[in-house]
Design a protein around this motif. Sequence first.
Motif, short mmCIF file in Angstrom:
data_model
loop_
_atom_site.label_atom_id
_atom_site.label_comp_id
_atom_site.label_asym_id
_atom_site.label_seq_id
_atom_site.Cartn_x
_atom_site.Cartn_y
_atom_site.Cartn_z
N TYR A 158 0.93 -1.11 -0.11
CA TYR A 158 0.04 0.06 -0.10
C TYR A 158 0.91 1.31 0.02
CZ TYR A 158 -3.87 3.14 1.21
OH TYR A 158 -4.80 4.17 1.42
N LEU A 159 1.87 1.38 0.83
CA LEU A 159 2.94 2.36 0.73
C LEU A 159 3.64 2.66 -0.68
CD1 LEU A 159 4.27 2.24 4.36
CD2 LEU A 159 2.70 3.78 3.63
N VAL A 160 3.80 1.43 -1.17
CA VAL A 160 4.39 1.50 -2.56
C VAL A 160 3.62 2.27 -3.60
CG1 VAL A 160 5.60 0.21 -4.38
CG2 VAL A 160 6.38 -0.12 -2.00
N TRP A 161 2.31 1.72 -3.44
CA TRP A 161 1.09 2.02 -4.21
C TRP A 161 1.03 3.63 -4.21
CZ3 TRP A 161 -2.66 -0.29 -7.34
CH2 TRP A 161 -3.57 0.28 -7.68
N LEU A 162 1.02 4.22 -2.83
CA LEU A 162 0.68 5.51 -2.58
C LEU A 162 1.73 6.37 -3.10
CD1 LEU A 162 -0.50 5.58 1.03
CD2 LEU A 162 -1.94 5.93 -0.78
N TRP A 163 3.06 6.08 -2.96
CA TRP A 163 4.19 6.53 -3.65
C TRP A 163 4.02 6.72 -5.30
CZ3 TRP A 163 9.04 3.35 -5.34
CH2 TRP A 163 10.04 4.29 -5.85
N LEU A 164 3.75 5.46 -5.64
CA LEU A 164 3.76 5.45 -7.40
C LEU A 164 2.69 5.91 -7.87
CD1 LEU A 164 5.90 2.09 -7.76
CD2 LEU A 164 6.56 4.52 -8.20
N LYS A 165 1.39 5.67 -7.49
CA LYS A 165 0.18 5.87 -8.07
C LYS A 165 -0.48 7.28 -7.52
CE LYS A 165 -1.95 2.82 -10.18
NZ LYS A 165 -2.05 2.67 -11.58
N GLU A 166 -0.05 7.65 -6.38
CA GLU A 166 -0.70 9.03 -5.65
C GLU A 166 0.34 9.94 -5.45
OE1 GLU A 166 -3.60 8.26 -2.69
OE2 GLU A 166 -4.45 6.34 -3.86
N GLU A 167 1.60 9.72 -5.92
CA GLU A 167 2.69 10.85 -5.96
C GLU A 167 2.84 11.44 -4.59
OE1 GLU A 167 1.69 13.89 -8.77
OE2 GLU A 167 1.43 12.28 -10.20
N LYS A 168 3.14 10.15 -3.65
CA LYS A 168 3.52 10.52 -2.20
C LYS A 168 4.94 10.62 -2.36
CE LYS A 168 -0.54 10.62 -0.18
NZ LYS A 168 -1.14 11.48 0.48
N SER A 169 5.75 10.92 -1.04
CA SER A 169 7.02 11.15 -1.24
C SER A 169 7.61 9.80 -1.34
CB SER A 169 7.27 11.65 0.31
OG SER A 169 8.57 11.50 0.82
N ILE A 170 8.77 9.99 -1.63
CA ILE A 170 9.77 8.62 -1.97
C ILE A 170 9.87 7.90 -0.65
CG2 ILE A 170 11.88 9.65 -1.69
CD1 ILE A 170 12.97 7.92 -3.94
N TRP A 171 9.47 8.52 0.32
CA TRP A 171 9.76 7.86 1.59
C TRP A 171 8.75 6.87 2.08
CZ3 TRP A 171 14.15 7.50 3.83
CH2 TRP A 171 15.17 8.46 3.90
N TYR A 172 7.59 7.12 1.19
CA TYR A 172 6.41 6.14 1.25
C TYR A 172 7.20 4.62 0.67
CZ TYR A 172 2.91 9.18 2.95
OH TYR A 172 2.03 9.96 3.56
N GLY A 173 7.69 4.72 -0.39
CA GLY A 173 8.19 3.76 -1.11
C GLY A 173 9.37 3.13 -0.39
N ILE A 174 10.03 3.79 0.02
CA ILE A 174 11.25 3.12 0.84
C ILE A 174 10.70 2.45 2.09
CG2 ILE A 174 13.34 3.78 2.31
CD1 ILE A 174 13.98 6.13 0.18
N ILE A 175 9.79 3.05 2.81
CA ILE A 175 9.37 2.31 3.98
C ILE A 175 8.65 1.20 3.46
CG2 ILE A 175 7.69 2.63 5.91
CD1 ILE A 175 8.81 5.44 6.07
N GLY A 176 8.00 1.31 2.53
CA GLY A 176 7.10 0.35 2.09
C GLY A 176 7.99 -0.90 1.72
#
Length: 110
Positions: free
Chosen positions: A23-41
């Motif tokens: 979900y965090l990776v999704w938010l990062w890539l699909k909803e343009e959240k901070s890269i930190w969402y992707g890293i934590i995901g």
Amino acid sequence: MIPFIKTIVFFILAGLCEIGGGYLVWLWLKEEKSIWYGIIGAIILTLYGYVMTLQTASFGKAYVVYGGIFIVMALLWAWKIDNFKPDKYDLIGTAIIIVGIAIILFIPRK
């Protein structure tokens, strides 16, 4: 009873790691959240891989059962987090999956 509880807790923890990390990776890539969402995901998804190794069942059996648990947890996540409204067929399917999980995991074998 303790091994049963331990097994269920590890499956639920694995599900939370996989769904939450994804979900965090999704938010990062699909909803343009901070890269930190992707890293934590990604870190949480790696933790998922570790948690699955804590199961006492063989790899194949653990992942077969986890597949069913993942479906149930994903439906709950969609309902509570993503505002998906499950209908009676979603609930019937989920009930069938729960019965299948119980049969695979807990019916004694010869």
